[in-house]
Design an enzyme around this catalytic site. Structure first.
Site, short mmCIF file in Angstrom:
data_model
loop_
_atom_site.label_atom_id
_atom_site.label_comp_id
_atom_site.label_asym_id
_atom_site.label_seq_id
_atom_site.Cartn_x
_atom_site.Cartn_y
_atom_site.Cartn_z
N ASP A 105 0.85 -1.19 0.00
CA ASP A 105 0.00 0.00 0.00
C ASP A 105 0.89 1.24 0.00
OD1 ASP A 105 -2.49 1.21 -0.05
OD2 ASP A 105 -2.66 1.32 2.13
N HIS A 112 -4.36 13.69 0.73
CA HIS A 112 -4.63 12.84 1.89
C HIS A 112 -3.49 12.95 2.90
CE1 HIS A 112 -5.73 9.36 4.31
NE2 HIS A 112 -4.55 8.84 4.08
N GLU A 176 -11.06 3.63 2.85
CA GLU A 176 -10.02 4.38 2.15
C GLU A 176 -10.20 4.12 0.67
OE1 GLU A 176 -6.04 3.65 3.69
OE2 GLU A 176 -6.36 5.29 5.10
N GLU A 178 -9.13 3.83 -2.87
CA GLU A 178 -7.85 3.59 -3.52
C GLU A 178 -8.05 2.87 -4.85
OE1 GLU A 178 -4.82 1.91 -1.04
OE2 GLU A 178 -5.60 2.84 0.80
N GLN A 217 -5.11 1.78 14.81
CA GLN A 217 -3.90 2.19 14.10
C GLN A 217 -3.10 3.22 14.88
OE1 GLN A 217 -4.67 3.54 10.08
NE2 GLN A 217 -2.62 4.37 9.82
N TYR A 221 0.86 2.09 15.82
CA TYR A 221 1.68 2.23 14.62
C TYR A 221 3.10 2.72 14.83
CZ TYR A 221 1.75 7.30 13.82
OH TYR A 221 2.01 8.64 13.91
N THR A 326 -4.92 6.29 -0.05
CA THR A 326 -6.15 7.05 -0.19
C THR A 326 -5.97 8.19 -1.19
OG1 THR A 326 -6.59 6.57 2.11
CG2 THR A 326 -7.92 8.30 1.09
#
Lengths: 390, 390
Positions: A105, A112, A176, A178, A217, A221, A326
């Protein structure tokens, strides 16, 4: 667009979407329509597109031309065998189109990235120092990528709430918006792909929803990136559009300043004008339009993503998915996530007189739809949809 | 230990390591030694262990018992067929043992995490606030995991040097001493695995070197974690030790304070006393011992890693690799990376009168070896090795 479908008691097999029907390519082949193209119709009976993809672009193009010729004039070429080759879409079940080895990703949507920076680092530059030098990316989870229509279970996990450690269902579940590139050719470990050859490695594109639990997240993260906030599920459209069909929608991208290093310098137009919408259907409600954005807002091009991914020698395989991250436009109404639309929950999105959302509720169905429409030429990207359940 | 080997003109097949020979399990099966165990010897002719793993632990245990009985008394049971079933290891080529769907790398070595924190955030707490609440992890690249012995090409990439953006071969190439769990049973998307059932999902363990380019990683990793600094290659040992064989080495781990959330609470001893060494052979030089550490230093247990990985519903598949992250002990001499050993290049490691290292040089061969040795019981974990080239 190609996909994997089944109907009645058939095994999963490869089909081509034609209006509201699916063309059963094995049957087309067995009936002799692909004769002298040197294609074994068995390739159309595999449960994933990977073996078809491995045939390579010259074969894909020959098949595409042959099918287009047959479908001209309202498919009269197929008139006598219509019911053998065409299955109405109401009768088919769609399956994951490709076997995905690795999923990457990116974070190529600059608006974004700026919005996230403004929300979470309000005092500093919204973009981190590396953003305009390299297409930031991370590895995602391949096993939990599901085909459009598969329900998505709200993930449980740890998160902080007012300084208190909590455990339970995520309270900040998001979509999101994408695009997912499907890799069409394997590269060799240790050998970079040059930016100007990179598009040869793309089989096609799909719509991609990288569902995200923002609360999970945020807590997990640091320092190694997203994990459980993302890997509970991602949805990919059932139909993959061959990359060739994006040609009419090629546009120049944003000016890249500072100029990227030579290995990232595209020649020619390498962005694409593709309109992307988000629609939301609450449980027991009507579908509501949420936002519209465009793939041309991506800062980094598909070719740059591939060149960067492999510059260190990392190898790609057929069926790998490279998602864009995104895609948001520059102003409200063009943001591709609820995080941005509701500005981290501060500005609820009103979806009817009585309903609003900061993040997703159980029972919500999120649908992305996409299309190219430029200079009178139109191509449909189909849709990807998923419903949240507890 | 099980692995995939080939010899002479054979196709890759499954073998069992026995001293300096490999037992060809298909031949053992065809000769009837597995009769009444209801095993099709064809499972031993696959190019990966995955189909064997899918047979499940009861079958694995039955095979293990049968083989152990046959190998007792210096394998006299095989005396008449010795040359049919045993291939000397000098004649075999080893292959990647499992087809790896997804690869996850944890950060479970607390001393490693503290050392990294001390180096890069000297003013703050060496551990980030989440460290003792959850086993931090990220997804790695499956496609570039190679079997022990495969050369590793020094990656090129972007990095900062004295505030200047550079591009070229990494100047801070490192090893990371890890264990890799091989997943033995698939779980269902949406369904967590409880911590007390988690070990049932482990087929076995391997030695794992998660080669890292520290300079590339440092520039790219914000905000989404490591990418090109890691995905150019990881090395896994050719031989996988079934998890059952770790039983004699079970020990209690570090006290976990604060107590983790209930879904992470192990019952019983869930750490393992496994000695792990690093050896380095410079080009044209002798092999030199670098350091020794132990898997018992891991803060988070294997069971906790699996419970955490799946608590949000993320699914595991047979052959997935969950690596521990770098295992370091509490003091110098027990650190599992050159980053720590040379303290980010400040303290060169002297490997001979004339040679020192801060990071790896071209031509360096790094070899990890491991073993359990406790209460008079010994088990060998074999080795994983790789040589750096430009």
């Amino acid at each position: 667009m190609y996909g994997i479908f089944s109907y009645d008691t058939s095994t999963p097999r490869m089909g081509l979407k034609h209006k509201d029907h699916v063309l059963d390519l094995e049957v087309v082949g067995l009936l002799g329509y692909f004769d002298n193209l040197a294609i074994d119709p068995a390739v159309f009976t595999k449960p994933f597109l990977n073996d078809f993809i491995a045939l390579g672009k010259p074969i894909h193009r020959a098949i595409h031309q042959r099918i287009n010729a047959l479908l001209e004039h309202d498919a009269t070429a197929f008139a006598e065998v219509h019911d053998q080759v065409f299955i109405h879409e109401s009768r088919v079940q769609m399956h994951l189109p490709v076997h995905i080895g690795d999923y990457t990703d990116f974070y190529a949507g600059i608006h974004h990235a700026e919005n996230v920076g403004r929300m979470f680092r309000p005092q500093g530059d919204p973009l981190l120092p590396n953003y305009k030098h390299l297409p930031v990316a991370y590895h995602g989870r391949a096993s939990s990528i599901v085909v459009s229509g598969t329900p998505i279970r709200r993930p449980k996990g740890q998160f902080m709430n007012d300084g208190q450690l909590m455990f339970g269902p995520s309270t900040a579940l998001d979509f999101e918006l994408e695009l997912g590139l499907i890799i069409g050719k394997a590269s060799t470990l240790g050998e970079p792909i040059s930016v100007n050859e990179a598009e040869d490695y793309i089989f096609g594109i799909a719509l991609f929803n990288d569902w995200s639990a923002r609360d999970i997240q945020r807590w997990e993260y640091q320092p190694l990136g997203p994990f459980l906030g993302k890997n509970f599920g991602s949805s990919i459209s059932a139909w993959v559009l061959p990359f060739d069909e994006l040609e009419p929608f090629r546009v120049s991208g944003a000016e890249q300043e500072p100029a990227p290093l030579p290995y990232l310098q595209n020649s020619g137009d390498a962005n694409f004008d593709l309109e992307l919408d988000v629609w939301l259907t609450p449980a027991d409600g009507e579908e509501v339009f949420i936002c519209r954005t465009n793939a041309r807002y991506l800062y980094w091009t598909f070719a740059q993503m591939i060149a960067h991914h492999t510059v260190n020698g990392c190898n790609l395989n057929i069926g790998d998915v490279l998602a864009t991250g995104t895609i948001s436009g520059p102003e409200p109404g063009t943001y591709g996530s609820l995080l941005e639309i509701s500005w981290n929950g501060e500005r609820p999105l009103h979806i009817s007189h009585t309903l609003s959302r900061t993040f997703l509720a159980d029972g919500d169905t999120v649908t992305f739809r996409g299309r190219g429409f430029l200079n009178g030429i139109r191509v449909d990207l189909g849709e990807v949809t998923g419903t949240i359940h507890s």
